[in-house]
Motif scaffolding. Structure first.
Motif, PDB file in Angstrom:
ATOM      1  N   THR A  89       0.817  -1.201  -0.024  1.00 45.39           N
ATOM      2  CA  THR A  89      -0.075  -0.120  -0.047  1.00 45.39           C
ATOM      3  C   THR A  89       0.864   1.308  -0.119  1.00 45.39           C
ATOM      4  OG1 THR A  89      -1.825  -1.285   1.214  1.00 45.39           O
ATOM      5  CG2 THR A  89      -1.938   1.278   1.237  1.00 45.39           C
ATOM      6  N   LEU A  90       0.631   2.224  -0.825  1.00 48.35           N
ATOM      7  CA  LEU A  90       1.249   3.448  -1.037  1.00 48.35           C
ATOM      8  C   LEU A  90       0.358   4.512  -0.169  1.00 48.35           C
ATOM      9  CD1 LEU A  90       2.765   3.496  -4.398  1.00 48.35           C
ATOM     10  CD2 LEU A  90       3.955   2.828  -2.392  1.00 48.35           C
ATOM     11  N   ASP A  91       0.777   4.790   0.834  1.00 50.69           N
ATOM     12  CA  ASP A  91       0.118   5.942   1.712  1.00 50.69           C
ATOM     13  C   ASP A  91       0.943   6.928   2.421  1.00 50.69           C
ATOM     14  OD1 ASP A  91       0.986   4.571   3.923  1.00 50.69           O
ATOM     15  OD2 ASP A  91      -0.731   3.576   4.313  1.00 50.69           O
ATOM     16  N   SER A  92       0.546   7.711   3.300  1.00 46.25           N
ATOM     17  CA  SER A  92       1.407   8.661   4.010  1.00 46.25           C
ATOM     18  C   SER A  92       2.348   8.332   4.731  1.00 46.25           C
ATOM     19  CB  SER A  92       0.484   9.624   4.700  1.00 46.25           C
ATOM     20  OG  SER A  92      -0.180   9.027   5.814  1.00 46.25           O
ATOM     21  N   SER A  93       2.546   6.805   5.283  1.00 42.49           N
ATOM     22  CA  SER A  93       3.477   6.226   5.796  1.00 42.49           C
ATOM     23  C   SER A  93       4.671   6.335   5.084  1.00 42.49           C
ATOM     24  CB  SER A  93       3.308   4.794   6.327  1.00 42.49           C
ATOM     25  OG  SER A  93       3.214   4.033   5.371  1.00 42.49           O
ATOM     26  N   ILE A  94       4.679   6.487   3.893  1.00 42.76           N
ATOM     27  CA  ILE A  94       5.905   6.583   2.795  1.00 42.76           C
ATOM     28  C   ILE A  94       6.769   7.638   3.246  1.00 42.76           C
ATOM     29  CG2 ILE A  94       7.014   6.625   0.431  1.00 42.76           C
ATOM     30  CD1 ILE A  94       5.463   4.075   1.114  1.00 42.76           C
ATOM     31  N   TYR A  95       6.418   8.765   3.731  1.00 40.98           N
ATOM     32  CA  TYR A  95       7.066  10.188   3.722  1.00 40.98           C
ATOM     33  C   TYR A  95       7.963   9.774   5.430  1.00 40.98           C
ATOM     34  CZ  TYR A  95       3.849  11.474   0.133  1.00 40.98           C
ATOM     35  OH  TYR A  95       3.491  11.661  -1.252  1.00 40.98           O
ATOM     36  N   HIS A  96       8.972  10.606   5.484  1.00 42.08           N
ATOM     37  CA  HIS A  96       9.527  10.568   6.705  1.00 42.08           C
ATOM     38  C   HIS A  96       8.623  11.240   7.859  1.00 42.08           C
ATOM     39  CE1 HIS A  96      12.472  11.715   9.737  1.00 42.08           C
ATOM     40  NE2 HIS A  96      13.291  10.652   9.257  1.00 42.08           N
ATOM     41  N   PRO A  97       8.818  10.683   9.026  1.00 44.23           N
ATOM     42  CA  PRO A  97       7.710  10.968   9.918  1.00 44.23           C
ATOM     43  C   PRO A  97       7.732  12.493  10.225  1.00 44.23           C
ATOM     44  CG  PRO A  97       8.737   8.926  10.633  1.00 44.23           C
ATOM     45  CD  PRO A  97       9.567   9.407   9.341  1.00 44.23           C
ATOM     46  N   ASP A  98       8.996  12.698  10.442  1.00 42.50           N
ATOM     47  CA  ASP A  98       9.045  14.380  10.452  1.00 42.50           C
ATOM     48  C   ASP A  98       8.514  15.341   9.679  1.00 42.50           C
ATOM     49  OD1 ASP A  98      10.556  13.734  13.033  1.00 42.50           O
ATOM     50  OD2 ASP A  98      12.490  13.983  12.022  1.00 42.50           O
ATOM     51  N   LEU A  99       8.796  14.884   8.521  1.00 44.01           N
ATOM     52  CA  LEU A  99       8.022  15.744   7.202  1.00 44.01           C
ATOM     53  C   LEU A  99       6.667  15.392   7.226  1.00 44.01           C
ATOM     54  CD1 LEU A  99       8.496  17.582   4.832  1.00 44.01           C
ATOM     55  CD2 LEU A  99       8.829  15.526   3.548  1.00 44.01           C
ATOM     56  N   ARG A 100       6.167  14.444   7.379  1.00 46.05           N
ATOM     57  CA  ARG A 100       4.919  13.949   7.344  1.00 46.05           C
ATOM     58  C   ARG A 100       3.853  14.940   8.502  1.00 46.05           C
ATOM     59  NH1 ARG A 100       4.993   9.009   7.971  1.00 46.05           N
ATOM     60  NH2 ARG A 100       4.506   8.830  10.405  1.00 46.05           N
ATOM     61  N   ARG A 101       4.360  14.742   9.791  1.00 48.39           N
ATOM     62  CA  ARG A 101       3.784  15.556  10.529  1.00 48.39           C
ATOM     63  C   ARG A 101       3.870  16.930  10.334  1.00 48.39           C
ATOM     64  NH1 ARG A 101       6.466  11.504  13.984  1.00 48.39           N
ATOM     65  NH2 ARG A 101       8.266  12.843  14.222  1.00 48.39           N
ATOM     66  N   ALA A 102       4.903  17.541  10.073  1.00 44.51           N
ATOM     67  CA  ALA A 102       4.986  19.048   9.846  1.00 44.51           C
ATOM     68  C   ALA A 102       3.882  19.232   8.700  1.00 44.51           C
ATOM     69  CB  ALA A 102       6.330  19.434   9.476  1.00 44.51           C
ATOM     70  N   ILE A 103       4.059  18.428   7.676  1.00 50.81           N
ATOM     71  CA  ILE A 103       3.060  18.838   6.388  1.00 50.81           C
ATOM     72  C   ILE A 103       1.608  18.859   7.068  1.00 50.81           C
ATOM     73  CG2 ILE A 103       2.096  17.900   4.359  1.00 50.81           C
ATOM     74  CD1 ILE A 103       4.893  19.442   4.026  1.00 50.81           C
ATOM     75  N   GLU A 104       1.182  17.662   7.841  1.00 51.06           N
ATOM     76  CA  GLU A 104      -0.138  17.609   8.100  1.00 51.06           C
ATOM     77  C   GLU A 104      -0.400  18.809   9.099  1.00 51.06           C
ATOM     78  OE1 GLU A 104      -0.064  13.880  10.265  1.00 51.06           O
ATOM     79  OE2 GLU A 104      -0.227  12.642   8.295  1.00 51.06           O
ATOM     80  N   GLU A 105       0.275  19.301  10.121  1.00 52.73           N
ATOM     81  CA  GLU A 105       0.173  20.477  10.820  1.00 52.73           C
ATOM     82  C   GLU A 105      -0.148  21.732   9.977  1.00 52.73           C
ATOM     83  OE1 GLU A 105      -0.774  20.255  14.096  1.00 52.73           O
ATOM     84  OE2 GLU A 105      -0.719  18.128  13.790  1.00 52.73           O
ATOM     85  N   ALA A 106       0.631  21.699   9.114  1.00 49.80           N
ATOM     86  CA  ALA A 106       0.753  23.030   8.112  1.00 49.80           C
ATOM     87  C   ALA A 106      -0.512  23.196   7.376  1.00 49.80           C
ATOM     88  CB  ALA A 106       1.929  23.174   7.475  1.00 49.80           C
ATOM     89  N   TRP A 107      -1.184  21.898   7.210  1.00 49.60           N
ATOM     90  CA  TRP A 107      -2.482  22.080   6.395  1.00 49.60           C
ATOM     91  C   TRP A 107      -3.639  22.563   7.422  1.00 49.60           C
ATOM     92  CZ3 TRP A 107      -3.784  22.263   1.451  1.00 49.60           C
ATOM     93  CH2 TRP A 107      -3.163  21.763   0.419  1.00 49.60           C
ATOM     94  N   LYS A 108      -3.366  22.049   8.580  1.00 47.12           N
ATOM     95  CA  LYS A 108      -4.262  22.364   9.575  1.00 47.12           C
ATOM     96  C   LYS A 108      -4.280  23.903  10.127  1.00 47.12           C
ATOM     97  CE  LYS A 108      -4.395  17.852  11.424  1.00 47.12           C
ATOM     98  NZ  LYS A 108      -3.989  17.144  12.814  1.00 47.12           N
ATOM     99  N   ASP A 109      -3.154  24.672  10.074  1.00 47.62           N
ATOM    100  CA  ASP A 109      -2.753  25.720  10.490  1.00 47.62           C
ATOM    101  C   ASP A 109      -1.619  26.486  10.014  1.00 47.62           C
ATOM    102  OD1 ASP A 109      -2.650  28.129  11.824  1.00 47.62           O
ATOM    103  OD2 ASP A 109      -2.488  27.354  13.892  1.00 47.62           O
ATOM    104  N   PRO A 110      -1.673  26.721   8.650  1.00 43.48           N
ATOM    105  CA  PRO A 110      -0.646  27.378   7.972  1.00 43.48           C
ATOM    106  C   PRO A 110       0.213  28.564   8.556  1.00 43.48           C
ATOM    107  CG  PRO A 110      -2.451  27.052   6.307  1.00 43.48           C
ATOM    108  CD  PRO A 110      -3.059  26.905   7.616  1.00 43.48           C
ATOM    109  N   SER A 111      -0.589  29.378   8.974  1.00 39.70           N
ATOM    110  CA  SER A 111       0.089  30.688   9.636  1.00 39.70           C
ATOM    111  C   SER A 111       1.126  30.200  10.768  1.00 39.70           C
ATOM    112  CB  SER A 111      -0.912  31.865   9.997  1.00 39.70           C
ATOM    113  OG  SER A 111      -1.733  31.985   8.991  1.00 39.70           O
ATOM    114  N   ASP A 112       0.630  29.273  11.689  1.00 43.82           N
ATOM    115  CA  ASP A 112       1.296  28.919  12.613  1.00 43.82           C
ATOM    116  C   ASP A 112       2.405  27.812  12.608  1.00 43.82           C
ATOM    117  OD1 ASP A 112       1.922  29.622  15.755  1.00 43.82           O
ATOM    118  OD2 ASP A 112       0.844  27.699  16.077  1.00 43.82           O
ATOM    119  N   LYS A 113       2.050  27.047  11.561  1.00 41.33           N
ATOM    120  CA  LYS A 113       2.902  25.784  11.487  1.00 41.33           C
ATOM    121  C   LYS A 113       3.908  25.560  10.329  1.00 41.33           C
ATOM    122  CE  LYS A 113       0.916  24.050  15.413  1.00 41.33           C
ATOM    123  NZ  LYS A 113       1.839  23.742  16.646  1.00 41.33           N
TER     124      LYS A 113
END
Length: 335
Positions: A75-99
């Protein structure tokens, strides 16, 4: 009543008067006469005609192939991405200005306007490679990238290109990579040059450099607003190589800055940045190369007088009715 399988088409009469099923799309694709390397190198008109004419057949063949082969693929899903980058990207989508500053902090500037980051989790690269490796054994013609040079073991990835890798599961992963990761990254790191008119269209291909075969590429620029180049070599010494460094030219001084790849590491830069790949001297280097550009071949030539807001940077393409847009028009492809 017996129902014929989906691969059976309109019946044809045999010489014995019996009904013979037409070949499946997969079998038809496997019987095609693929352009030779010599025809491709001299850019024979037959080459373009072959891929254009058989584009829909190949798409359907990949669909049939995936019905039986995809269940065995990872399965190709978000687990492919490095955990640090994945978490940062997910948080930025939720709150771009702050994250979004956290996303920026993960990238290191290795040359003027050139950034490097651990993009894929090295332990998950084999999941992406599985699709490319199995595709090479499928018997379905795949079109190698032929820009400045012909890369014999590469594949065209984006649906904009005739003869692309049309495995549905891989395409879903690729589209999310473009929309969720690459597009906002370009707007974040190059706000003076990349806004919503400069990154509407995508283009991608895989490449493999091998000692004694496809070894290097001369200094050039890309026909893109943004280029993202991700190494797909397996980690832990399984696919070591030597040579094959990239260099990037400082537009102000002309100085060359040399950068090396590691498994799962990505290099990001504007297409206008002069760069080259030095000869590989041993082993093989495998990479996934992605481009973004705008309609009518637009790719961020002149700087803007203003920046997009963080909220506007972190948006995905939508249609006029506000629904998400993932359709790709076969209008223009760089090669």
């Amino acid at each position: 009543m017996v129902v014929a399988p989906s691969s059976v088409r309109v019946p044809l009469s045999s010489s014995a008067g019996l009904v013979r099923p037409r070949l499946s799309y997969l079998d038809q694709a496997r019987r095609l006469r693929v352009p030779t390397r010599e025809e491709q190198l001299r850019r024979d008109p037959y080459v373009y005609h072959f891929w254009e004419t058989n584009d829909k057949l190949l798409e359907r063949a990949w669909g049939e192939w995936s019905e039986t082969q995809a269940p065995a693929l990872p399965t190709l899903d978000s687990s492919i991405y490095h955990p640090d980058l994945r978490r940062a990207i997910e948080e930025a989508w939720k709150d771009p200005s702050d994250k979004e500053h956290t996303v920026r902090s993960l990238w290191k500037e290795v040359a003027p306007g050139v950034y490097q980051c651990q993009f894929f989790d090295p332990d998950k690269i084999h999941q992406v490679r599985a699709y490319l490796d199995e595709a090479a054994k499928a018997g379905i013609p795949t079109r190698p990238p032929h820009g400045i040079v012909l890369n014999r073991h590469g594949l065209m990835i984006d649906p904009r290109s005739y003869g692309y890798l049309a495995i549905p599961q891989f395409q879903e992963f690729y589209r999310d990579l473009i929309d969720t990761y690459m597009r906002p990254l370009g707007r974040l790191f190059f706000p003076d040059y990349i806004q919503n008119e400069d990154d509407t269209d995508s283009f991608a291909f895989s490449i493999a450099y091998q000692a004694g075969k496809d070894q290097s590429i001369r200094q050039h620029t890309d026909a893109s607003s943004l280029t993202l180049n991700i190494n797909l070599n397996l980690p832990d010494g399984h696919e070591e190589f030597s040579g094959s460094s990239l260099y990037f030219v400082d537009p102000e001084t002309g100085k060359k800055h040399y950068v090396d790849f590691a498994p799962g590491v990505a290099i990001m830069h504007r297409g206008a940045t002069q760069h080259a790949a030095l000869p590989i001297t041993s082993g093989e280097r495998s990479n996934l190369v992605l481009w973004l550009f705008g309609k009518q071949h637009r790719y961020g030539g002149l700087p803007y007088a203003y920046e997009m807001s963080p909220e506007d940077r972190w948006t995905k393409p939508v249609l006029d009715d506000g629904t998400a847009s993932s359709a790709v028009e076969k209008t223009w492809s760089p090669f």
